[in-house]
Design a protein around this motif. Structure first.
Motif, PDB file in Angstrom:
ATOM      1  N   ILE A   1      66.392  53.838  73.987  1.00  0.00           N
ATOM      2  CA  ILE A   1      67.359  52.944  73.356  1.00  0.00           C
ATOM      3  C   ILE A   1      67.691  53.444  71.953  1.00  0.00           C
ATOM      4  CG2 ILE A   1      67.686  50.598  72.474  1.00  0.00           C
ATOM      5  CD1 ILE A   1      65.996  49.658  74.906  1.00  0.00           C
ATOM      6  N   LEU A   2      66.681  53.895  71.215  1.00  0.00           N
ATOM      7  CA  LEU A   2      66.917  54.409  69.866  1.00  0.00           C
ATOM      8  C   LEU A   2      67.788  55.665  69.882  1.00  0.00           C
ATOM      9  CD1 LEU A   2      63.421  53.892  68.205  1.00  0.00           C
ATOM     10  CD2 LEU A   2      65.541  52.664  67.709  1.00  0.00           C
ATOM     11  N   VAL A   3      67.538  56.561  70.821  1.00  0.00           N
ATOM     12  CA  VAL A   3      68.331  57.798  70.922  1.00  0.00           C
ATOM     13  C   VAL A   3      69.792  57.454  71.206  1.00  0.00           C
ATOM     14  CG1 VAL A   3      68.740  59.828  72.380  1.00  0.00           C
ATOM     15  CG2 VAL A   3      66.443  59.319  71.570  1.00  0.00           C
ATOM     16  N   ILE A   4      70.024  56.563  72.154  1.00  0.00           N
ATOM     17  CA  ILE A   4      71.397  56.179  72.496  1.00  0.00           C
ATOM     18  C   ILE A   4      72.067  55.481  71.307  1.00  0.00           C
ATOM     19  CG2 ILE A   4      72.818  54.788  74.050  1.00  0.00           C
ATOM     20  CD1 ILE A   4      71.508  57.271  75.363  1.00  0.00           C
ATOM     21  N   ALA A   5      71.324  54.591  70.618  1.00  0.00           N
ATOM     22  CA  ALA A   5      71.896  53.887  69.469  1.00  0.00           C
ATOM     23  C   ALA A   5      72.241  54.863  68.346  1.00  0.00           C
ATOM     24  CB  ALA A   5      70.919  52.828  68.967  1.00  0.00           C
ATOM     25  N   ILE A   6      71.379  55.835  68.084  1.00  0.00           N
ATOM     26  CA  ILE A   6      71.643  56.814  67.031  1.00  0.00           C
ATOM     27  C   ILE A   6      72.855  57.678  67.392  1.00  0.00           C
ATOM     28  CG2 ILE A   6      70.728  58.908  65.944  1.00  0.00           C
ATOM     29  CD1 ILE A   6      67.970  57.488  65.996  1.00  0.00           C
ATOM     30  N   LEU A   7      72.940  58.111  68.641  1.00  0.00           N
ATOM     31  CA  LEU A   7      74.089  58.924  69.052  1.00  0.00           C
ATOM     32  C   LEU A   7      75.389  58.127  68.990  1.00  0.00           C
ATOM     33  CD1 LEU A   7      72.618  60.960  72.030  1.00  0.00           C
ATOM     34  CD2 LEU A   7      73.280  61.817  69.793  1.00  0.00           C
TER      35      LEU A   7
ATOM     36  N   GLY B   1      80.336  56.798  66.050  1.00  0.00           N
ATOM     37  CA  GLY B   1      81.176  55.817  65.372  1.00  0.00           C
ATOM     38  C   GLY B   1      81.455  56.194  63.934  1.00  0.00           C
ATOM     39  N   VAL B   2      80.437  56.675  63.241  1.00  0.00           N
ATOM     40  CA  VAL B   2      80.618  57.108  61.853  1.00  0.00           C
ATOM     41  C   VAL B   2      81.557  58.307  61.789  1.00  0.00           C
ATOM     42  CG1 VAL B   2      79.423  58.163  59.891  1.00  0.00           C
ATOM     43  CG2 VAL B   2      78.455  56.157  60.996  1.00  0.00           C
ATOM     44  N   MET B   3      81.369  59.257  62.700  1.00  0.00           N
ATOM     45  CA  MET B   3      82.243  60.427  62.712  1.00  0.00           C
ATOM     46  C   MET B   3      83.685  60.032  63.020  1.00  0.00           C
ATOM     47  SD  MET B   3      79.784  63.307  64.451  1.00  0.00           S
ATOM     48  CE  MET B   3      81.152  64.142  65.149  1.00  0.00           C
ATOM     49  N   ALA B   4      83.866  59.087  63.922  1.00  0.00           N
ATOM     50  CA  ALA B   4      85.228  58.640  64.253  1.00  0.00           C
ATOM     51  C   ALA B   4      85.860  57.905  63.078  1.00  0.00           C
ATOM     52  CB  ALA B   4      85.193  57.749  65.486  1.00  0.00           C
ATOM     53  N   GLY B   5      85.057  57.109  62.375  1.00  0.00           N
ATOM     54  CA  GLY B   5      85.583  56.354  61.253  1.00  0.00           C
ATOM     55  C   GLY B   5      85.888  57.208  60.036  1.00  0.00           C
TER      56      GLY B   5
END
Length: 102
Positions: free
Chosen positions: A43-49, A54-58
């Protein structure tokens, strides 16, 4: 039949590479710790990715001046990086699985 926009194909490929990168991180964890113990790490790996995407898109539009050239480089480099990461993950997973005692 739904027509695809010319911008959708590269984005679909990038999404597929993102899924394969997540898989290449999650598989060795599952083999090392077992699926039950590795659930929180997955879950942590998926959340971090997803958060990183999202940050890269923003921030991508604000930080990068020439988006088409960057997209071209990403479309060429990302599949190679993904294939290398998946090959390394498979190698590591097999190595972990061989050492595991049942």
């Amino acid at each position: 039949r739904v027509p695809l926009d010319e911008g959708m194909a590269p984005l679909s490929g990038m999404m597929a590479c993102g899924v394969l990168i997540a898989l290449s991180i999650v598989l060795p964890l599952a083999f090392r710790f077992g699926m039950e113990k590795a659930r929180l790490m997955n879950i942590l790996v998926i959340a971090i990715l997803c958060g990183g995407a999202g940050v890269m898109a923003g921030l991508g539009g604000a930080l990068i001046g020439n988006i088409p050239q960057v997209m071209t480089v990403l479309n060429l480099a990302l599949p190679a990086v993904t294939a290398a990461g998946l090959a390394g993950s498979c190698f590591l997973s097999v190595r972990i699985y061989r050492r595991r005692q049942f």
